[in-house]
Design a protein around this motif. Sequence first.
Motif, PDB file in Angstrom:
ATOM      1  N   ARG A 138      -7.412  -0.334  -1.527  1.00 51.37           N
ATOM      2  CA  ARG A 138      -6.172  -0.651  -0.812  1.00 51.37           C
ATOM      3  C   ARG A 138      -5.021  -0.512  -1.809  1.00 51.37           C
ATOM      4  O   ARG A 138      -5.004  -1.193  -2.834  1.00 51.37           O
ATOM      5  CB  ARG A 138      -6.245  -2.081  -0.280  1.00 51.37           C
ATOM      6  CG  ARG A 138      -4.930  -2.630   0.222  1.00 51.37           C
ATOM      7  CD  ARG A 138      -5.034  -4.136   0.471  1.00 51.37           C
ATOM      8  NE  ARG A 138      -3.712  -4.733   0.409  1.00 51.37           N
ATOM      9  CZ  ARG A 138      -3.478  -5.992   0.118  1.00 51.37           C
ATOM     10  NH1 ARG A 138      -4.474  -6.824  -0.136  1.00 51.37           N
ATOM     11  NH2 ARG A 138      -2.229  -6.451   0.079  1.00 51.37           N
ATOM     12  N   ASP A 200      -3.826   1.303   6.756  1.00 54.00           N
ATOM     13  CA  ASP A 200      -4.486   0.015   6.494  1.00 54.00           C
ATOM     14  C   ASP A 200      -3.834  -0.713   5.318  1.00 54.00           C
ATOM     15  O   ASP A 200      -3.769  -1.944   5.297  1.00 54.00           O
ATOM     16  CB  ASP A 200      -5.998   0.189   6.284  1.00 54.00           C
ATOM     17  CG  ASP A 200      -6.336   1.348   5.356  1.00 54.00           C
ATOM     18  OD1 ASP A 200      -5.396   2.043   4.919  1.00 54.00           O
ATOM     19  OD2 ASP A 200      -7.525   1.550   5.050  1.00 54.00           O
ATOM     20  N   ALA A 201      -3.314   0.055   4.335  1.00 51.73           N
ATOM     21  CA  ALA A 201      -2.625  -0.580   3.205  1.00 51.73           C
ATOM     22  C   ALA A 201      -1.328  -1.230   3.679  1.00 51.73           C
ATOM     23  O   ALA A 201      -0.947  -2.313   3.206  1.00 51.73           O
ATOM     24  CB  ALA A 201      -2.335   0.443   2.115  1.00 51.73           C
TER      25      ALA A 201
END
Lengths: 288, 93, 337
Positions: A138, A200-201
């Motif tokens: 991430r 998603d990060a």
Amino acid sequence: MRHSTRIAVGPVQFRIGSDWRAPVAVLDRLYAGYPRDDTRPADATVRLFAARPWRRWLRPSVQIGGDFVIPDALPLPLSMGLLAAEMGMNLQVALGWRRHLLLHASAVARDGRAVIMSGESGSGKSTLAALLGEDGWRLMGDEFTLIDPAGGDALAFPRAVSLKNAAIAEVAARVDTARLGPLLAGTPKGDIRHLIPRADAIAAMHEPARPALLLFPRFGGEAAIEPMGEGEAFVRLTEASTNYVALGEPGFAALTRLVRETPAFGISYPDSTTGLALVEQLFAEAVR
Amino acid sequence: MADRVYRAAPPETLRIEALGDLTVLFDRRSMQTHLMIQPMPEILAAMADDRCNAATVAERLAARFDLGGEGDPMPLIAERLAELAAMGLVAEA
Amino acid sequence: MSAIRTLVDLLAGRREAAALAPREWDGVISVARAEAMLATLAHRLEGAALPPAVAALFADQRAAAAVAQAQSMWEAEMARRALASERIEFVLLKGTAYAAAGLSCAEGRQIGDLDILVLVSDIGRAENELLEAGWEWVKSDPYDDAYYREHMHELPPLIHKARDRMIDVHHTILPQTHRIAPDALSLVSDAVTTENGFAVLCPTDMACHCAAHLLADGDLQGGLRNLWDFHSLTRDFAAADPGFWGKLDARADRHGLHAPVHRAARLARDLYGSALPSGWDRHDPADLWFKRRLLARDDWGHATHFALQQAFYIRSHWLRMPPLMLSRHLWTKWRKR
């Protein structure tokens, strides 16, 4: 100002105003996937303006202003308006943010554990973070990492990654072009192209991560790992922080805790593949 | 140089943390961080809450540590005290 | 309503923080930052109903201001240590003085350089002691240096080589070339001692200096903050001493500062709602220009009314220097650009 937008990166809400439409339009594209709360008051204001009224049209050049300014900063041509916005945003955070200990460092996380990479520009910290962010990690940020003085956690500042020079081709080969900004060629900092972090990060940008590893990368030379003492890590991180002095005792406490609890290493690497492997190896040892 | 008399900062104003072979010291009055190596922290500790000159500090250090015995430690200690005074960690009393 | 007006209203207590629309805070925060008053506002609104983001930002500002103020007080302490061996007495001025005396305007107040006042007869010795204790001249050119020494009311600024902080050593509170010459000797001899052992100006002198600094010694840059000082100082002093305004009147006359002190009081009344006694509560049409200058900022924190700024800039030099010297000064400054 004629044009404006609002951007939230990590805990910081920006308000950005511009005399021209173009910089705001490209910011809106890069930050379209970020959470947006238009009723939230801004922590920081950036102004992109014409130093003289006629400079809006005639060889238009962008002066960087805002809550904090660098006196005598040279204006940039309008084609580099995005770089001006980025510099303005960095400046507000570097000089104005007081809630966390601010480290000039990139960071990535896996399973809630963060790798913090601090170094001068050219150390490759941004490139490593960008590549790790495409490779199962991430991305927490390529420029700033925030340390929560209360709990010691690392917090993300995942702005659009500023890829420079050789890193542009290296990263562009691995990502969808829709995630890249326009190529800014020949800026004072070389060629620049922005990368939108993975969705998603961005979605995880408010999730803290426990520091697992402090790295001080150096690009070039043989692959090498050098353990770093707590004292040296402390000194280096005070130098990498723009607000350490302003935070007083909470900053001191946060930093002593960070270097005591987190193993630190200097690493050298001749190429990105080696660099990534070193990070993976040290992380595996650190969380074992 | 005259053997000046100093008093150390009250202990509650300082936060001292050992980080490996370095000692970092935070002064709550000045909000400054000082990096120290031997014998600075030892000098501060030896002074406790008393008025001290280089001679008293040397005496107290000698009672606790082996000062090596080579030459007179006084000029060195007087120099260190002057440095501590410049940092504000001891003040002339 | 403009953001800077809203800021002034919030400080004055004319407007409830809870009544602001969320987006109004953007401008208020920017103009407060530009006026170096964000932490002052944060203190003024401590405990008020605020949007969570603003409450968090204000808490940050209060904490940061406390650290910055401790650093400023430390500079005063280090100056005290440097000057103690020669027994040179000095009086703290401006922000450091307000903080040392625990005055309400010190809450959240940004403090820049350390300003101290010493007797003119002590200035050479003070300079020596400070140089010995680690302060150095800021690199300047010979013209600036000579200008400071001959015409200003301070030594050229000194900066500490380890702490990187400036000290301004004054021997009076207005430039010697200024049309007004305050009574410097009485400023020092009537100074009072704070609980922590520092000398500060007595209440009436403190208010006089504040007004002089606001109106007679500059181009009103940062004027809202200085005016807030004046408002808070006079309110607190009058609450402690019902005869304060009368004494201030007499003291201002003695220093030749009647006009700036009265104007400061009227401006504080108009902007921050200061309650003035009769004799002070008058109106002067020229105040309007001062108010315009003080409020010349757009909602992005940017200074507006360029011509007005220039007019006040020239006025500040006009007040400080005889016309022939002014033209020589502006000429030299201009050639160096």
